[in-house]
Scaffold this active site. Structure first.
Site, short mmCIF file in Angstrom:
data_model
loop_
_atom_site.label_atom_id
_atom_site.label_comp_id
_atom_site.label_asym_id
_atom_site.label_seq_id
_atom_site.Cartn_x
_atom_site.Cartn_y
_atom_site.Cartn_z
N GLN A 1 1.09 -10.78 -3.30
CA GLN A 1 -0.32 -10.47 -3.10
C GLN A 1 -0.90 -9.96 -4.41
O GLN A 1 -0.26 -9.17 -5.10
CB GLN A 1 -0.47 -9.36 -2.06
CG GLN A 1 -0.15 -9.79 -0.65
CD GLN A 1 -0.32 -8.65 0.32
OE1 GLN A 1 0.27 -7.58 0.14
NE2 GLN A 1 -1.14 -8.84 1.34
N LYS B 1 -14.07 -4.00 7.17
CA LYS B 1 -13.64 -4.87 6.07
C LYS B 1 -14.63 -6.01 5.84
O LYS B 1 -15.45 -6.33 6.71
CB LYS B 1 -12.26 -5.45 6.36
CG LYS B 1 -12.24 -6.33 7.60
CD LYS B 1 -10.91 -7.03 7.78
CE LYS B 1 -10.93 -7.91 9.04
NZ LYS B 1 -9.73 -8.71 9.19
N CYS C 1 0.77 -1.23 0.00
CA CYS C 1 0.00 0.00 0.00
C CYS C 1 0.81 1.29 0.00
O CYS C 1 0.49 2.20 -0.78
CB CYS C 1 -1.04 0.00 1.11
SG CYS C 1 -0.60 -0.93 2.56
N ASP D 1 -2.79 -7.63 -5.11
CA ASP D 1 -3.32 -6.46 -4.44
C ASP D 1 -4.00 -5.51 -5.43
O ASP D 1 -3.74 -5.57 -6.63
CB ASP D 1 -2.12 -5.70 -3.83
CG ASP D 1 -2.43 -5.21 -2.45
OD1 ASP D 1 -3.62 -4.97 -2.16
OD2 ASP D 1 -1.49 -5.05 -1.67
N ARG E 1 7.51 -10.81 5.04
CA ARG E 1 7.16 -10.58 6.44
C ARG E 1 7.92 -11.58 7.27
O ARG E 1 7.88 -12.78 6.99
CB ARG E 1 5.65 -10.77 6.66
CG ARG E 1 4.82 -9.77 5.88
CD ARG E 1 3.34 -9.98 6.10
NE ARG E 1 2.61 -9.05 5.22
CZ ARG E 1 1.28 -9.05 5.10
NH1 ARG E 1 0.55 -9.91 5.78
NH2 ARG E 1 0.70 -8.19 4.29
N HIS F 1 -8.20 -1.39 0.07
CA HIS F 1 -7.26 -2.42 -0.33
C HIS F 1 -8.12 -3.65 -0.58
O HIS F 1 -9.06 -3.88 0.15
CB HIS F 1 -6.33 -2.87 0.80
CG HIS F 1 -5.73 -1.80 1.62
ND1 HIS F 1 -4.42 -1.47 1.52
CD2 HIS F 1 -6.25 -1.02 2.60
CE1 HIS F 1 -4.14 -0.53 2.41
NE2 HIS F 1 -5.23 -0.24 3.07
N HIS G 1 -5.50 -1.23 -5.09
CA HIS G 1 -5.96 -0.09 -4.30
C HIS G 1 -6.93 0.68 -5.16
O HIS G 1 -6.62 1.03 -6.29
CB HIS G 1 -4.77 0.76 -3.88
CG HIS G 1 -3.79 -0.02 -3.05
ND1 HIS G 1 -2.59 -0.45 -3.53
CD2 HIS G 1 -3.91 -0.51 -1.80
CE1 HIS G 1 -1.99 -1.17 -2.60
NE2 HIS G 1 -2.76 -1.23 -1.54
#
Length: 638
Positions: free
Chosen positions: A376, A459, A329, A378, A358, A505, A380
């Site tokens: 990911q 979420k 992000c 991902d 991570r 996200h 946005h």
RNA sequence: GCCGGCGUAGCUCAGUCGGUAGAGCAGCUGAUUCGUAAUCAGCAGGCCAGCGGUUCGAAUCCGCUCGCCGGCUCCA
């Protein structure tokens, strides 16, 4: 005279206050034998409790899910009793029922699975003894006296309200317990100890290390057998096992928690992403890519340096602090913020297949399911407040479309504002209502997890269900009210003023590595044609036919069909066997018949063979199945 | 990270009481040339996870490190 109302509205009358069992027996002996407990005026209790006045009774039988739960709790007591017989110095703590059976945490020397046979044998004796399980009620000070030598029970007692305490007794064993329990130990018919591990008293690392012994129990041996068969099936489908067997991916000590994908694994990976890009383009997304190594100042701005640093890999380069991104992000924020945006440009749907790292604790790593480096899928989405509902709805529909392609069902869960959160009440209201409105329009039921949202916004989590009925959370759509603020993002509205965009996200595969692992297990390695690493295996009948086989393969490859020739001088039987074991969906045998007639002989993984399929129509069929992404190959005649 | 278990050939695994490394599959070579789930023979393949210790001698016993597996939320 006591009147007992039954669920069907019928009323049974008794001269004396009856026990639950008396009432059950008045219905029928056979019914009473299958009762494990009762619900008297909404209160769950043991069958041998006396009913003092009029009331409504519902019986819990061995057929009810609650009955199974009660019996499993009794099974935990039986296990505790068996362990105490074998280890008289053991101290009991708690022994609850869990989703997958039951466990008991016991302060005792470490037990391993080799000890299970002895414990199970002792449990079997206790079950055969059919010891009646009796509830006793004592005053709290009496309970404190009984448990004066049991430190854990004393600690639990201290937390309980004053008044009566219930103790359940079976033979020489008794345990502090809320109950209820089955009438006697004979109800625990089919059980097995599953695993043992360490656990801390009250889940606190500073407290005593206990032994947690897990077991499973059923009323019927058949159910136990089915459960064990399920576990065996899951073991066989384990993605690490299949990943090795099919040469898809591996792990090495040189990079713990980070997968190496082999050529065959990459074929699947690329098919997954090709499909993903196709659907995302169609849904109006653009694709971006941001760096994986970024300077500290970015992470300070995003808040990760403060809140997420233990999980981040950092480096000092030219005396400047850097961190490898654990999330995409912040990079995405920089991209959006680099130029002015008109309200007319919104929504901006910026996708990124981003590689994140991570530093997860070593003990939680688990194949592809829990790794330290993963991608990911991902995106946005930046939008105006009134775009929340249509955009969320768009994501849900995209999720639906993509998961359906894999034959995966799913359900949705909405998480709302937690105690610790940022943003105003009005912002949370708008955000949460936007999600709810989208969910309503989407039209599926969903579960609400109050207070389970992230601190920066509500979420929707999407939980998929695989072929074995196991659920996995993969997709998630999160509203973020923090980052647009921190990065001072804005767009120019119709009023010619600057406004803060709303940002979400979202991921659909989630972690591509993890989704890959789930698919391996979901399909048990037998991927649908469009995903299969080798789509067609070409087997020459003998070495003289190898050039012909190669020409067939070359033709298929030209059409974009992943093809492999088995060129070994092995028997046809052997080549067929290996192709089957390698889960190649289309197995083509090339003999003189095919060579002369321009046809092909096709074997599918179900063992069916079709001979004399014309090459041209076969090619068409394969391309058609691939482009439609069929779950099972269809249209083959013969 | 913590607790328990484990780590032997590419894979699956055997290796007794401490006496110096074994099988099947895969691979390679040769023979065989086969019509839908294993043709036969031979060859090669190992710093027994790593480091240290005990011992005349360690895959085996002890310690440490690394990695893998299971568990570490479920509350009488």
């Amino acid at each position: 005279m006591i009147n007992i109302t039954l669920p069907d509205g019928g009323i049974k009358q008794f001269d004396q206050p009856p026990t639950g069992l008396d009432v059950a027996q008045s219905i029928s002996e056979g019914f009473a034998r299958n009762c494990v407990a009762m619900v008297l005026d909404e209160r769950l209790m043991d069958l041998d409790r006396t009913i003092d006045g009029d009331g409504a009774v519902r019986f819990i039988t061995t057929k009810d899910p609650e009955g199974l739960e009660i019996m499993r709790h009794s099974a935990a007591h039986v296990m505790a009793q068996a362990i105490l017989r074998l280890y008289p110095d053991a101290k009991l703590t708690i022994g609850p029922v869990v989703e997958e059976g039951f466990y008991y945490d016991i302060d005792m020397p470490p037990v391993s699975e080799e000890d299970f046979a002895r414990i199970e044998a002792e449990m079997k004796k206790i079950v055969q003894e059919k010891l009646p399980i009796r509830r006793e009620e004592v005053a709290k000070d009496e309970a404190l006296r009984i448990y004066r030598d049991e430190p854990y029970k004393l600690e639990m007692l201290k937390d309980l309200a004053d008044g009566t305490i219930s103790i359940y007794r079976q033979g020489d064993f008794f345990d502090l317990c809320r109950g209820p329990h089955v009438p006697h130990t004979g109800f625990v018919k089919a059980f097995k100890l599953m695993k043992a591990s360490g656990a801390y008293w009250r889940a606190d690392q500073t407290k005593a290390q206990l032994q947690r012994v897990y077991g499973i129990a059923f009323f019927d041996k058949k159910d136990l057998k089915a459960h064990l068969a399920f576990i065996e099936e899951a073991r066989k489908r384990n993605h690490r096992r299949i990943g090795t067997a099919l040469d898809l991916f591996s792990f090495r000590d040189e990079a713990p928690g980070m997968a190496f994908f082999h050529p065959k694994g990459m074929a699947i990976w690329n098919a997954l992403l090709d499909y993903w890009r196709l659907e995302h383009r169609a849904a109006g997304y653009v694709e971006t890519k941001t760096p994986i190594l970024l300077q500290r100042k970015l992470w300070e701005r995003s808040g990760h340096w403060e809140n997420y640093r233990e999980n981040m890999y950092t480096a000092v380069i030219d005396e400047i602090d850097y961190a490898i991104k654990p999330m995409n992000c912040p990079g995405g924020m920089l991209l959006f913020g680099r130029k002015h945006h008109s309200y007319r440009d919104l929504p901006v749907r910026a996708a990124e297949v981003g590689l994140v790292h991570r530093h997860e604790l070593s003990g939680v790593l688990n194949g592809l399911f829990r790794v330290r480096a993963f991608h990911q899928d991902d995106a946005h989405i930046f939008m105006t407040p009134d775009q929340i509902q249509p955009e969320i709805l768009g994501v849900l529909r995209l999720v639906d479309k993509i998961y359906s392609t894999f034959g995966l069902g799913f359900h949705l869960e909405l998480s709302t504002r937690p105690a610790k959160s940022i943003g105003t009440d009005a912002q949370w209201e708008t955000a949460t209502e936007g999600l709810k409105a989208a969910l309503a329009e989407y039209g599926a039921d969903y579960k609400v997890n109050e207070g389970d949202g992230a601190f920066y916004g509500p979420k929707i989590d999407i939980h998929i269900k695989d072929a074995l009925g196991r659920t996995w959370q993969c997709g998630t759509v999160q509203l973020d009210m923090s980052l647009p603020e921190r990065f001072d993002l804005s767009y120019i509205g119709a009023d010619n003023e600057r406004h803060r965009p709303i940002m979400i996200h979202r991921v659909i595969y989630g972690s591509i590595e993890r989704f890959f692992g789930i698919l391996v297990e979901h399909f048990a390695g037998q991927f649908p044609l469009w995903l299969a690493p080798v789509q067609a295996g070409v087997l020459p009948l003998n070495d003289d036919l190898l050039p012909f086989a190669r020409s067939v393969a070359e033709r298929l490859e030209t059409l974009g069909i992943r093809t492999e020739v088995d060129h070994r001088s092995e028997s046809l039987n052997k080549k067929v066997r290996d192709a089957q074991l390698n889960k190649i969906p289309l197995i083509l045998t090339c003999g003189n018949k095919e060579k002369e007639s321009g046809t092909i002989s096709v074997r599918t993984l179900d063992g069916q063979v079709r001979q004399g399929v014309p090459m041209a129509s076969f090619e068409q069929l394969v391309l058609d199945n691939i482009s439609r992404r069929t779950l099972s190959f269809d249209g083959l005649q013969g």
